[in-house]
Design a protein around this motif. Structure first.
Motif, PDB file in Angstrom:
ATOM      1  N   LYS A 177      18.040  27.721  91.498  1.00 23.06           N
ATOM      2  CA  LYS A 177      17.370  28.569  90.515  1.00 23.06           C
ATOM      3  C   LYS A 177      17.342  27.850  89.165  1.00 23.06           C
ATOM      4  O   LYS A 177      18.157  26.970  88.889  1.00 23.06           O
ATOM      5  CB  LYS A 177      18.135  29.875  90.352  1.00 23.06           C
ATOM      6  N   TYR A 178      16.400  28.254  88.337  1.00 25.23           N
ATOM      7  CA  TYR A 178      16.400  27.895  86.914  1.00 25.23           C
ATOM      8  C   TYR A 178      15.859  29.114  86.203  1.00 25.23           C
ATOM      9  O   TYR A 178      15.333  30.031  86.847  1.00 25.23           O
ATOM     10  CB  TYR A 178      15.560  26.626  86.652  1.00 25.23           C
ATOM     11  N   ASN A 192      25.596  41.016  80.804  1.00 24.49           N
ATOM     12  CA  ASN A 192      24.157  40.756  80.614  1.00 24.49           C
ATOM     13  C   ASN A 192      23.551  41.798  79.671  1.00 24.49           C
ATOM     14  O   ASN A 192      22.811  41.465  78.747  1.00 24.49           O
ATOM     15  CB  ASN A 192      23.423  40.810  81.960  1.00 24.49           C
ATOM     16  N   MET A 237      14.490  39.451  79.842  1.00 23.95           N
ATOM     17  CA  MET A 237      14.929  39.235  81.232  1.00 23.95           C
ATOM     18  C   MET A 237      15.820  37.999  81.364  1.00 23.95           C
ATOM     19  O   MET A 237      16.525  37.842  82.360  1.00 23.95           O
ATOM     20  CB  MET A 237      13.713  39.078  82.153  1.00 23.95           C
ATOM     21  N   MET A 238      15.778  37.104  80.383  1.00 24.54           N
ATOM     22  CA  MET A 238      16.601  35.889  80.453  1.00 24.54           C
ATOM     23  C   MET A 238      18.086  36.191  80.607  1.00 24.54           C
ATOM     24  O   MET A 238      18.838  35.391  81.146  1.00 24.54           O
ATOM     25  CB  MET A 238      16.428  35.045  79.180  1.00 24.54           C
ATOM     26  N   ARG A 240      27.240  26.233  90.252  1.00 24.09           N
ATOM     27  CA  ARG A 240      26.013  27.042  90.308  1.00 24.09           C
ATOM     28  C   ARG A 240      25.472  27.293  88.903  1.00 24.09           C
ATOM     29  O   ARG A 240      24.330  26.965  88.598  1.00 24.09           O
ATOM     30  CB  ARG A 240      26.330  28.381  91.007  1.00 24.09           C
ATOM     31  N   ASN A 279      22.980  34.116  74.282  1.00 22.93           N
ATOM     32  CA  ASN A 279      23.689  34.012  75.552  1.00 22.93           C
ATOM     33  C   ASN A 279      24.714  32.867  75.536  1.00 22.93           C
ATOM     34  O   ASN A 279      25.775  32.937  76.173  1.00 22.93           O
ATOM     35  CB  ASN A 279      22.641  33.811  76.673  1.00 22.93           C
ATOM     36  N   LYS A 310      32.133  34.138  81.653  1.00 21.59           N
ATOM     37  CA  LYS A 310      31.336  35.110  80.887  1.00 21.59           C
ATOM     38  C   LYS A 310      32.259  35.898  79.971  1.00 21.59           C
ATOM     39  O   LYS A 310      33.341  36.309  80.395  1.00 21.59           O
ATOM     40  CB  LYS A 310      30.660  36.089  81.847  1.00 21.59           C
ATOM     41  N   LEU A 343      11.969  35.374  90.251  1.00 20.52           N
ATOM     42  CA  LEU A 343      13.121  34.724  90.892  1.00 20.52           C
ATOM     43  C   LEU A 343      12.800  34.313  92.330  1.00 20.52           C
ATOM     44  O   LEU A 343      13.317  33.317  92.825  1.00 20.52           O
ATOM     45  CB  LEU A 343      14.348  35.654  90.898  1.00 20.52           C
ATOM     46  N   SER A 398      24.308  42.999  88.878  1.00 18.73           N
ATOM     47  CA  SER A 398      24.681  41.622  88.587  1.00 18.73           C
ATOM     48  C   SER A 398      25.898  41.235  89.424  1.00 18.73           C
ATOM     49  O   SER A 398      27.032  41.446  89.033  1.00 18.73           O
ATOM     50  CB  SER A 398      24.989  41.503  87.089  1.00 18.73           C
ATOM     51  N   PRO A 399      25.663  40.679  90.613  1.00 18.50           N
ATOM     52  CA  PRO A 399      26.764  40.449  91.556  1.00 18.50           C
ATOM     53  C   PRO A 399      27.852  39.496  91.046  1.00 18.50           C
ATOM     54  O   PRO A 399      28.999  39.601  91.450  1.00 18.50           O
ATOM     55  CB  PRO A 399      26.067  39.865  92.788  1.00 18.50           C
ATOM     56  N   ASN A 400      27.497  38.568  90.148  1.00 15.44           N
ATOM     57  CA  ASN A 400      28.479  37.554  89.734  1.00 15.44           C
ATOM     58  C   ASN A 400      29.312  37.945  88.521  1.00 15.44           C
ATOM     59  O   ASN A 400      30.297  37.277  88.204  1.00 15.44           O
ATOM     60  CB  ASN A 400      27.762  36.240  89.417  1.00 15.44           C
ATOM     61  N   GLN A 406      22.242  25.292  87.290  1.00 16.53           N
ATOM     62  CA  GLN A 406      21.059  26.126  86.998  1.00 16.53           C
ATOM     63  C   GLN A 406      20.702  26.021  85.519  1.00 16.53           C
ATOM     64  O   GLN A 406      19.527  25.974  85.155  1.00 16.53           O
ATOM     65  CB  GLN A 406      21.347  27.608  87.291  1.00 16.53           C
ATOM     66  N   GLY A 465      19.486  38.133  82.460  1.00 12.65           N
ATOM     67  CA  GLY A 465      19.867  38.436  83.834  1.00 12.65           C
ATOM     68  C   GLY A 465      19.697  39.899  84.157  1.00 12.65           C
ATOM     69  O   GLY A 465      19.366  40.714  83.289  1.00 12.65           O
ATOM     70  N   SER A 484      14.141  32.160  84.719  1.00 13.52           N
ATOM     71  CA  SER A 484      12.855  32.833  84.960  1.00 13.52           C
ATOM     72  C   SER A 484      11.844  32.563  83.846  1.00 13.52           C
ATOM     73  O   SER A 484      10.645  32.471  84.088  1.00 13.52           O
ATOM     74  CB  SER A 484      13.105  34.342  85.059  1.00 13.52           C
TER      75      SER A 484
END
Ligand code: ACO
Length: 311
Positions: free
Chosen positions: A105-106, A220, A195-196, A35, A134, A216, A270, A204-206, A39, A198, A108
């Protein structure tokens, strides 16, 4: 009870060592990497469009050559990343399919327009600056092929960021109209670049799982905060104003306090409703269709070569 394979995987993660393509890994780890890496690759490929838009109109031969090199670098980054994703068992056709059907996704950031030359400066300075912030920690990502791809990508990104900064610096030393154009581009790209990183950490669920797996290394919000701290002195050097009236150094937290980010805008982008989402996908799909004959010819050539080699 952990199986031997699970134990071995946990040891690799705990030791800050690398997971390699042939190692056993949990399915969810593999899916998360597919994922994120795909992305990330899509972002590079779609990210060629906002700047590609200016190649024919760059203000000098030198600027044109630099911009062309930069956009080519992005194509290269997209291809390394797709290759890294393929080591996890997804095919290139599947990856492409997910992008052109709008399923994947890619970033935003690439759904905003580039109406002026100063946008090339703002993208280099802010967008590539955010990308570096990042991605430097991703050089230590636990998955070997991803971390190694990041090393080269980050080196190229720092050249991209410098060239953007230098475009803005040149404009800021120019006429009042040029200074205004530079400031206007910074005004438009500043918030989307924040916003890049995230969604906020509490949305942030992940993050928790990706941090546990050492994909990570920072949250974020931590990286976003670090980025703002980097920008403030650079904005001063440029003579541009960051468009946030509440931006100020907070002695207590030892970091910059800033206004609330408009997360509604982020989630709209998004969901496919940003200013350029439809156009970016349309152009990508068209390029893919126009390239069909190249893919067919390459496949046919490969087939014929195999035929002639057959005993
Ligand atoms: N644009 C689009 N989607 C985003 C963005 C963004 N700026 N930020 C987060 N998202 C998506 C996530 O992909 C995730 O969606 P999914 O679960 O459907 O895949 C969802 O929003 C929730 O976000 P998180 O839980 O925080 O997701 P994640 O842990 O993956 O963190 C981040 C997001 C920081 C972008 C991470 O994926 C990452 O570091 N990716 C690699 C860097 C990258 O892709 N950069 C691309 C732009 S830079 C460039 O190409 C020049």
């Amino acid at each position: 009870e952990l199986t031997d394979e699970e134990r071995r995987f946990s040891e690799i993660i705990a030791a800050d060592s690398r997971v390699e393509p042939r190692d056993w890994m949990p399915d969810a780890y593999r899916r998360t990497l597919i994922r994120q890496i795909s992305q990330h690759g899509h972002s590079e490929i779609i990210g060629m469009q906002p700047e590609g838009n200016w190649i024919t109109r760059a203000p000098s031969l030198k600027r044109k050559a630099i911009l062309m090199a930069k956009v080519q670098d992005e194509a290269g980054h997209g291809l390394y990343l797709y290759s890294a994703a393929q080591t996890l068992g997804i095919t290139r056709d599947e990856i492409t399919e997910q992008l052109i059907t709008g399923k994947a996704k890619y970033s935003s950031i690439f759904n905003y327009p580039t109406p002026t030359w100063a946008d090339m400066g703002a993208i280099g300075w802010l967008v590539d600056g955010a990308a570096i912030c990042n991605q430097v920690p991703l050089c230590r990502a636990s998955y070997g092929p991803y971390g190694r791809a990041m090393v080269r990508i980050c080196k190229e990104e720092s050249f991209h960021q410098r060239q953007g900064f230098e475009i803005l610096l040149t404009l800021m030393q120019g006429s009042p109209a040029q200074r205004e154009m530079a400031q206007d581009a910074v005004n438009r790209w500043y918030w989307p670049s924040l916003m890049m990183f995230g969604p906020p950490d509490d949305q942030s669920p992940n993050s928790a799982q990706s941090t546990a797996w050492k994909i990570k290394r920072f949250s974020n919000d931590e990286l976003r905060q670090r980025f703002i701290g980097m920008l403030v002195p650079q904005a001063e050097a440029l003579g541009v104003t960051l468009p946030d009236p509440h931006l100020r150094w907070d002695e207590e937290t030892q970091q910059y306090a800033h206004s609330e980010i408009d997360w509604t805008e982020f989630f709209e982008v998004l969901a496919g409703r940003g200013p350029m989402n439809a156009e970016r996908l349309r152009a990508r799909r068209e390029a893919h269709e126009n390239g069909a004959w190249v893919r067919e010819a390459a496949a046919e050539y490969a087939r014929k070569r195999l035929d002639t080699r057959a005993p």
